[in-house]
Motif scaffolding. Structure first.
Motif, mmCIF file in Angstrom:
data_model
loop_
_atom_site.group_PDB
_atom_site.id
_atom_site.type_symbol
_atom_site.label_atom_id
_atom_site.label_comp_id
_atom_site.label_asym_id
_atom_site.label_seq_id
_atom_site.Cartn_x
_atom_site.Cartn_y
_atom_site.Cartn_z
ATOM 1 N N GLY A 88 -7.965 -14.733 -55.760
ATOM 2 C CA GLY A 88 -6.573 -14.886 -55.397
ATOM 3 C C GLY A 88 -5.698 -15.037 -56.614
ATOM 4 N N PRO A 89 -4.385 -14.950 -56.431
ATOM 5 C CA PRO A 89 -3.472 -15.109 -57.559
ATOM 6 C C PRO A 89 -3.401 -16.547 -58.024
ATOM 7 C CG PRO A 89 -2.229 -14.975 -55.519
ATOM 8 C CD PRO A 89 -3.665 -14.704 -55.166
ATOM 9 N N THR A 90 -2.844 -16.744 -59.194
ATOM 10 C CA THR A 90 -2.642 -18.081 -59.714
ATOM 11 C C THR A 90 -1.785 -18.897 -58.759
ATOM 12 O OG1 THR A 90 -1.921 -19.306 -61.669
ATOM 13 C CG2 THR A 90 -0.599 -17.389 -61.054
ATOM 14 N N ALA A 91 -2.098 -20.169 -58.619
ATOM 15 C CA ALA A 91 -1.369 -21.116 -57.760
ATOM 16 C C ALA A 91 -1.572 -20.864 -56.268
ATOM 17 C CB ALA A 91 0.126 -21.121 -58.082
ATOM 18 N N SER A 92 -2.617 -20.120 -55.911
ATOM 19 C CA SER A 92 -2.867 -19.864 -54.490
ATOM 20 C C SER A 92 -3.778 -20.905 -53.849
ATOM 21 C CB SER A 92 -3.465 -18.464 -54.299
ATOM 22 O OG SER A 92 -4.689 -18.333 -54.996
ATOM 23 N N GLY A 93 -4.283 -21.848 -54.644
ATOM 24 C CA GLY A 93 -5.118 -22.905 -54.085
ATOM 25 C C GLY A 93 -6.599 -22.615 -54.093
ATOM 26 N N LYS A 94 -7.052 -21.742 -54.989
ATOM 27 C CA LYS A 94 -8.461 -21.353 -55.032
ATOM 28 C C LYS A 94 -9.372 -22.547 -55.327
ATOM 29 C CE LYS A 94 -7.700 -18.375 -58.283
ATOM 30 N NZ LYS A 94 -6.235 -18.505 -58.376
ATOM 31 N N THR A 95 -8.998 -23.322 -56.347
ATOM 32 C CA THR A 95 -9.853 -24.441 -56.758
ATOM 33 C C THR A 95 -9.963 -25.479 -55.649
ATOM 34 O OG1 THR A 95 -9.322 -24.115 -59.096
ATOM 35 C CG2 THR A 95 -10.157 -26.288 -58.445
ATOM 36 N N ALA A 96 -8.832 -25.836 -55.062
ATOM 37 C CA ALA A 96 -8.848 -26.840 -53.992
ATOM 38 C C ALA A 96 -9.714 -26.383 -52.829
ATOM 39 C CB ALA A 96 -7.426 -27.126 -53.517
ATOM 40 N N LEU A 97 -9.607 -25.114 -52.456
ATOM 41 C CA LEU A 97 -10.411 -24.599 -51.352
ATOM 42 C C LEU A 97 -11.890 -24.564 -51.728
ATOM 43 C CD1 LEU A 97 -10.681 -23.398 -48.540
ATOM 44 C CD2 LEU A 97 -10.187 -21.133 -49.527
ATOM 45 N N ALA A 98 -12.198 -24.128 -52.941
ATOM 46 C CA ALA A 98 -13.597 -24.077 -53.372
ATOM 47 C C ALA A 98 -14.228 -25.465 -53.330
ATOM 48 C CB ALA A 98 -13.683 -23.496 -54.783
ATOM 49 N N ILE A 99 -13.499 -26.469 -53.778
ATOM 50 C CA ILE A 99 -14.028 -27.838 -53.768
ATOM 51 C C ILE A 99 -14.229 -28.330 -52.340
ATOM 52 C CG2 ILE A 99 -13.455 -30.233 -54.337
ATOM 53 C CD1 ILE A 99 -12.074 -29.088 -56.866
ATOM 54 N N ALA A 100 -13.263 -28.044 -51.478
ATOM 55 C CA ALA A 100 -13.389 -28.458 -50.079
ATOM 56 C C ALA A 100 -14.610 -27.826 -49.425
ATOM 57 C CB ALA A 100 -12.115 -28.089 -49.320
ATOM 58 N N LEU A 101 -14.857 -26.552 -49.711
ATOM 59 C CA LEU A 101 -16.019 -25.875 -49.136
ATOM 60 C C LEU A 101 -17.317 -26.413 -49.731
ATOM 61 C CD1 LEU A 101 -14.705 -22.191 -49.052
ATOM 62 C CD2 LEU A 101 -14.967 -23.750 -47.105
ATOM 63 N N ALA A 102 -17.295 -26.712 -51.031
ATOM 64 C CA ALA A 102 -18.500 -27.234 -51.687
ATOM 65 C C ALA A 102 -18.884 -28.606 -51.155
ATOM 66 C CB ALA A 102 -18.287 -27.286 -53.196
ATOM 67 N N GLU A 103 -17.917 -29.332 -50.608
ATOM 68 C CA GLU A 103 -18.219 -30.632 -50.038
ATOM 69 C C GLU A 103 -18.735 -30.529 -48.603
ATOM 70 O OE1 GLU A 103 -15.230 -33.556 -52.547
ATOM 71 O OE2 GLU A 103 -14.453 -32.632 -50.719
ATOM 72 N N ARG A 104 -18.638 -29.348 -48.015
ATOM 73 C CA ARG A 104 -19.092 -29.145 -46.634
ATOM 74 C C ARG A 104 -20.350 -28.307 -46.522
ATOM 75 N NH1 ARG A 104 -13.852 -27.498 -43.051
ATOM 76 N NH2 ARG A 104 -15.503 -27.418 -41.481
ATOM 77 N N PHE A 105 -20.647 -27.502 -47.552
ATOM 78 C CA PHE A 105 -21.770 -26.567 -47.508
ATOM 79 C C PHE A 105 -22.603 -26.713 -48.791
ATOM 80 C CE2 PHE A 105 -18.382 -24.711 -44.936
ATOM 81 C CZ PHE A 105 -19.065 -24.309 -43.783
ATOM 82 N N VAL A 150 -12.018 -10.105 -47.174
ATOM 83 C CA VAL A 150 -11.510 -10.799 -45.987
ATOM 84 C C VAL A 150 -10.263 -11.563 -46.438
ATOM 85 C CG1 VAL A 150 -11.986 -12.549 -44.246
ATOM 86 C CG2 VAL A 150 -13.825 -11.015 -45.027
ATOM 87 N N VAL A 151 -9.100 -11.114 -46.001
ATOM 88 C CA VAL A 151 -7.833 -11.666 -46.479
ATOM 89 C C VAL A 151 -7.447 -12.887 -45.652
ATOM 90 C CG1 VAL A 151 -5.385 -11.200 -46.862
ATOM 91 C CG2 VAL A 151 -7.089 -9.415 -47.297
ATOM 92 N N LEU A 152 -7.149 -13.981 -46.366
ATOM 93 C CA LEU A 152 -6.684 -15.210 -45.736
ATOM 94 C C LEU A 152 -5.337 -15.587 -46.337
ATOM 95 C CD1 LEU A 152 -9.987 -17.333 -45.888
ATOM 96 C CD2 LEU A 152 -9.142 -15.973 -43.966
ATOM 97 N N ASP A 153 -4.449 -16.081 -45.490
ATOM 98 C CA ASP A 153 -3.148 -16.527 -45.964
ATOM 99 C C ASP A 153 -3.312 -17.857 -46.694
ATOM 100 O OD1 ASP A 153 -0.510 -17.220 -46.409
ATOM 101 O OD2 ASP A 153 -0.025 -17.536 -44.292
ATOM 102 N N CYS A 154 -3.043 -17.864 -48.002
ATOM 103 C CA CYS A 154 -3.249 -19.084 -48.781
ATOM 104 C C CYS A 154 -2.252 -20.173 -48.412
ATOM 105 C CB CYS A 154 -3.176 -18.790 -50.273
ATOM 106 S SG CYS A 154 -1.565 -18.273 -50.887
ATOM 107 N N LEU A 155 -1.221 -19.834 -47.617
ATOM 108 C CA LEU A 155 -0.213 -20.814 -47.212
ATOM 109 C C LEU A 155 -0.481 -21.377 -45.817
ATOM 110 C CD1 LEU A 155 2.972 -18.872 -48.416
ATOM 111 C CD2 LEU A 155 1.526 -20.463 -49.720
ATOM 112 N N ALA A 156 -1.535 -20.884 -45.180
ATOM 113 C CA ALA A 156 -1.835 -21.324 -43.810
ATOM 114 C C ALA A 156 -2.241 -22.793 -43.792
ATOM 115 C CB ALA A 156 -2.954 -20.471 -43.215
#
Length: 302
Positions: free
Chosen positions: A2-19, A278-284
């Motif tokens: 994703g582009p810069t400031a789209s929340g990639k790191t936050a999402l990756a960390i959240a997923l890493a804490e669940r899987f 698989v496109v996801l809205d980073c603002l959702a």
């Protein structure tokens, strides 16, 4: 991805804490030691929660390439899967993702004489003129590069001058399938204006956190020059000009935000034509839930 400031790191960390995931950074700036504020590198507390591979593996005087990234990533992916876990690659350096997925074996290594000739051309004619030259010989590559992206324009012209073949054609020939089943999640904004606001807020936060002091320290402790790949990173390039007295603080902020927006635009250009994404809205509001559902289905299919 994703582009810069789209929340990639936050999402990756959240997923890493669940899987059962391990995060591999896909970022050409996060590899550099001491470049923490201007790269939005995760802090120590965050890394304690979710360790990242391929952070802080080079000094800012060194180089790092797509080929080196591919070698490192493949080694790490083999180690992670051998431990019964799943690699999660997260970042915004699209060329690195492309190299990993398809390979870059057909690209020639850097040639000092050719690069010196290109640098001399750029000094005489300017990088926009060389970008126009690249557009004539390799339109697909030129279309995704900014006219002043000296590092990538130079590399693309170097490849063409060495081989007589456009870089885009060589990359297409070099496609090599990974020995993994891959889920590709692309974070893109439904409202570009919101992404632009995030970019501005993040750049302001970097300035407030001490980006200029960070660069002063790096310049004092390393033999840096403005043409090093590390110092061409967005934010550092503009901060360097300010510290050299070439711009005002207001100009630093304006040019830094503008350059970051251009980076995001180039990243989104890559993603628009990205196969199998698989496109996801980073603002959702339910982005994490959507991504988790896609990941859970992917893992259960194994």
């Amino acid at each position: 991805m994703g582009p810069t400031a789209s929340g990639k790191t936050a999402l990756a960390i959240a997923l890493a804490e669940r899987f059962p995931l391990e995060i591999i950074s896909v970022d050409s700036a996060l590899v550099y030691r001491g470049m923490d504020i201007g790269t939005a590198k995760p802090d120590a507390a965050t890394l304690a929660r979710a360790p990242h591979h391929l952070l802080d593996i080079r000094d800012p005087t060194e180089t790092y390439s797509a080929a080196a990234f591919r070698d490192d990533a493949l080694r790490l992916m083999a180690d992670i899967t051998a431990r019964g876990r799943v690699p999660l690659l997260a970042g915004g350096t699209m060329l690195y993702f492309r190299a990993l997925l398809k390979g870059l074996d057909a690209l020639p290594r850097a040639d000092a004489a050719t690069r010196q000739s290109i640098e001399a051309d750029a000094a005489a004619r300017g990088w926009p003129a060389l970008h126009a030259e690249l557009a004539r010989v390799d339109p697909p590559t030129a279309a995704r590069l900014a006219p002043n992206d000296s590092q990538r324009i130079g590399r693309a012209l170097e490849i063409f001058r060495l081989t007589g073949t456009p870089m885009s054609a060589l990359i297409a020939r070099a496609e090599v399938e990974l020995p993994y089943r891959v889920l590709q999640l692309a974070l893109t904004p439904s409202d570009r204006a919101v992404l632009h606001r995030r970019i501005a807020e993040r750049f302001d936060a970097m300035l407030a956190a001490g980006l200029l002091d960070e660069l002063k320290t790096l310049r004092r402790t390393h033999a840096l020059t403005p043409d090093l790949p590390a110092m061409r990173a967005v934010g550092y390039r503009q901060a360097w000009a300010y510290l050299d007295g070439e711009t005002s603080l207001a100009d630093l902020r304006e040019t830094g935000i503008a350059a970051t927006r251009q980076l995001a635009k180039r990243q989104l250009t890559w993603l628009r034509s990205w196969p199998d994404a698989v496109v996801l809205d980073c603002l959702a509001g339910d982005l994490e839930a959507q991504a988790a559902a896609k990941l859970r289905a992917h893992l259960q299919a194994d």
